[in-house]
Design an enzyme around this catalytic site. Structure first.
Site, PDB file in Angstrom:
ATOM      1  N   ALA A 229      63.210  10.110 115.429  1.00 36.48           N
ATOM      2  CA  ALA A 229      63.560  10.828 116.662  1.00 36.48           C
ATOM      3  C   ALA A 229      64.018  12.250 116.297  1.00 36.48           C
ATOM      4  O   ALA A 229      64.232  12.545 115.126  1.00 36.48           O
ATOM      5  CB  ALA A 229      64.659  10.060 117.385  1.00 36.48           C
TER       6      ALA A 229
ATOM      7  N   GLN B  14      66.795  13.722 116.316  1.00 36.15           N
ATOM      8  CA  GLN B  14      68.039  13.802 115.527  1.00 36.15           C
ATOM      9  C   GLN B  14      68.070  12.709 114.457  1.00 36.15           C
ATOM     10  O   GLN B  14      69.122  12.122 114.177  1.00 36.15           O
ATOM     11  CB  GLN B  14      69.265  13.679 116.444  1.00 36.15           C
ATOM     12  CG  GLN B  14      69.630  14.965 117.167  1.00 36.15           C
ATOM     13  CD  GLN B  14      70.060  16.076 116.206  1.00 36.15           C
ATOM     14  OE1 GLN B  14      70.554  15.825 115.108  1.00 36.15           O
ATOM     15  NE2 GLN B  14      69.863  17.314 116.621  1.00 36.15           N
ATOM     16  N   SER B  15      66.931  12.428 113.852  1.00 33.99           N
ATOM     17  CA  SER B  15      66.842  11.306 112.911  1.00 33.99           C
ATOM     18  C   SER B  15      67.673  11.505 111.639  1.00 33.99           C
ATOM     19  O   SER B  15      67.443  12.440 110.863  1.00 33.99           O
ATOM     20  CB  SER B  15      65.373  11.111 112.525  1.00 33.99           C
ATOM     21  OG  SER B  15      65.266  10.179 111.480  1.00 33.99           O
ATOM     22  N   ASN B  16      68.620  10.587 111.420  1.00 36.34           N
ATOM     23  CA  ASN B  16      69.344  10.551 110.136  1.00 36.34           C
ATOM     24  C   ASN B  16      68.383  10.175 109.020  1.00 36.34           C
ATOM     25  O   ASN B  16      68.480  10.667 107.904  1.00 36.34           O
ATOM     26  CB  ASN B  16      70.457   9.497 110.172  1.00 36.34           C
ATOM     27  CG  ASN B  16      71.503   9.813 111.215  1.00 36.34           C
ATOM     28  OD1 ASN B  16      72.063  10.904 111.226  1.00 36.34           O
ATOM     29  ND2 ASN B  16      71.769   8.856 112.100  1.00 36.34           N
TER      30      ASN B  16
ATOM     31  N   CYS C 296      65.186  10.758 108.719  1.00 34.93           N
ATOM     32  CA  CYS C 296      64.388  11.905 108.262  1.00 34.93           C
ATOM     33  C   CYS C 296      65.223  12.826 107.371  1.00 34.93           C
ATOM     34  O   CYS C 296      64.770  13.259 106.308  1.00 34.93           O
ATOM     35  CB  CYS C 296      63.830  12.683 109.456  1.00 34.93           C
ATOM     36  SG  CYS C 296      62.463  11.832 110.294  1.00 34.93           S
TER      37      CYS C 296
END
Ligand SMILES: *Cc1c(COP(=O)(O)O)cnc(C)c1O
Length: 331
Positions: free
Chosen positions: A73, A75-77, A79
């Site tokens: 998403a 705000q992906s942690n 990634c």
């Protein structure tokens, strides 16, 4: 369970602490609440994805990949931590970002997105909600192949059987650590999203005969949808050990009702939980995962699901950089 058979890179050269939360426990009127600080894992600021990437990056390197591709998403942690690992290993890194709520991806957003750019991610492909992410990542891999690159695809959340080995490792770490500090835990509470964390813990607990119930608080699905996914992944992990132990459906327990209205969209209980943990214990939760998981744990306490004299362990899976993207709702 012999994890030394699997290639692994070490990103956290220590055991994450278990801390007692006396003020929070008193405010909630018991049980005794403890927290496992997986927000202090390596690839700082680390979180649960760090444990999965120890196995996934080792697999990528063993297959001679020069690039990794993953998805998440806006705000992906996951990634952000994958990119950190790629930087540490000298690999290039590409994201496919699913705009789960249309119009929410902004190149100038704060939080994890800011770090994507600071660490110089090689590419971000933004796709609309409902896109087949596996196909979108495969398309990126084909594109890279034409330029002579060899890429390795990491699924969303790092949640396949190999990534879940990170939480088998956590189960083993926990078993030894509880012995070392002479602590008996009655229940474990953990977030359940792309399922690698929950599924890996279930496999690790069953495979090591750790008889502590695990409660997975859903961050995007209610139990009827989430439990089969967790069960299937835990079985896939058991498969890596030649099915030398068997996962039963009742090893998987999920809690629903705390993620609504939607994945990553705030609710009042999440906001209250983040403020309570911060003000009573100085612990930073996050708005997408651990804030809702802590709200689920508080909800279970209020419903009398735990005895007052029991010890509850909350798995802190990280995510605090996303706080900055949600300052307006948390202020
Ligand atoms: C990804 C994530 C989770 C959920 O873990 P899964 O393995 O995807 O179920 C929980 N907390 C944080 C902070 C995360 O980034």
């Amino acid at each position: 369970m012999d994890l030394s058979r699997f290639p692994r890179r070490i990103y956290t050269p220590y055991v994450t602490p278990i801390e007692f939360l006396p003020r929070l426990s008193a405010i909630l009127g018991g049980p005794k609440i403890w927290i496992k600080r997986d927000d202090m894992l390596g690839l700082a600021p680390g979180g649960n994805k760090t444990r999965k990437l120890e196995f996934l990056m080792a697999d990528a390197i063993s297959k001679n990949a020069d690039s990794v591709i993953t998805c998440g998403a806006p705000q992906s942690n996951h990634c952000r931590i994958t990119l950190t690992a790629a930087r540490k290993e000298g690999l290039s890194c590409h994201f496919v970002i699913e705009e789960r709520i249309s119009g929410t991806y902004s190149e100038t957003a704060s939080g994890n997105n800011f770090i994507f750019h600071l660490m110089g991610v090689e590419s971000i492909t933004v796709v609309p909600a409902g896109t087949n992410m596996a196909e979108a990542m495969q398309a990126k891999a084909s594109e890279l192949k034409k330029t002579g690159k060899s890429s390795y695809i990491i699924p969303g959340g790092g949640s396949n059987a190999i990534g879940s080995l990170g939480y088998v490792a956590c189960a083993q770490e926990l078993q030894q650590q509880l012995f070392d500090i002479a602590l008996r835990i009655d229940h474990l509470v953990v977030g359940s999203g792309s399922t690698g964390t929950h599924g890996g813990l279930v496999a690790g607990f069953v495979g090591n005969n750790i008889q502590i119930p695990i409660w997975g608080v859903g961050v995007s699905r209610d139990p009827q949808d989430q439990e089969p996914l967790v069960y299937n992944l835990a079985c896939a992990v058991a498969g890596l050990f030649n099915d030398s132990f068997k996962i039963q459906a009742d090893h998987v327990k999920c809690i629903g009702g705390y993620w609504q209205p939607k994945y990553s969209v705030p609710n009042d209980a999440m906001i209250a939980a983040i403020k309570l943990f911060a003000s009573s214990e100085g612990i930073l939760l996050d708005p997408v995962y651990t804030g809702k998981v802590a709200a689920g744990m508080i909800g279970m306490i209020k419903l009398g699901k735990f005895n007052k004299d029991e010890n509850i362990l909350l798995m802190h899976t990280g995510g605090s950089p996303a706080l900055h993207a949600y300052e307006a709702v948390l202020r």
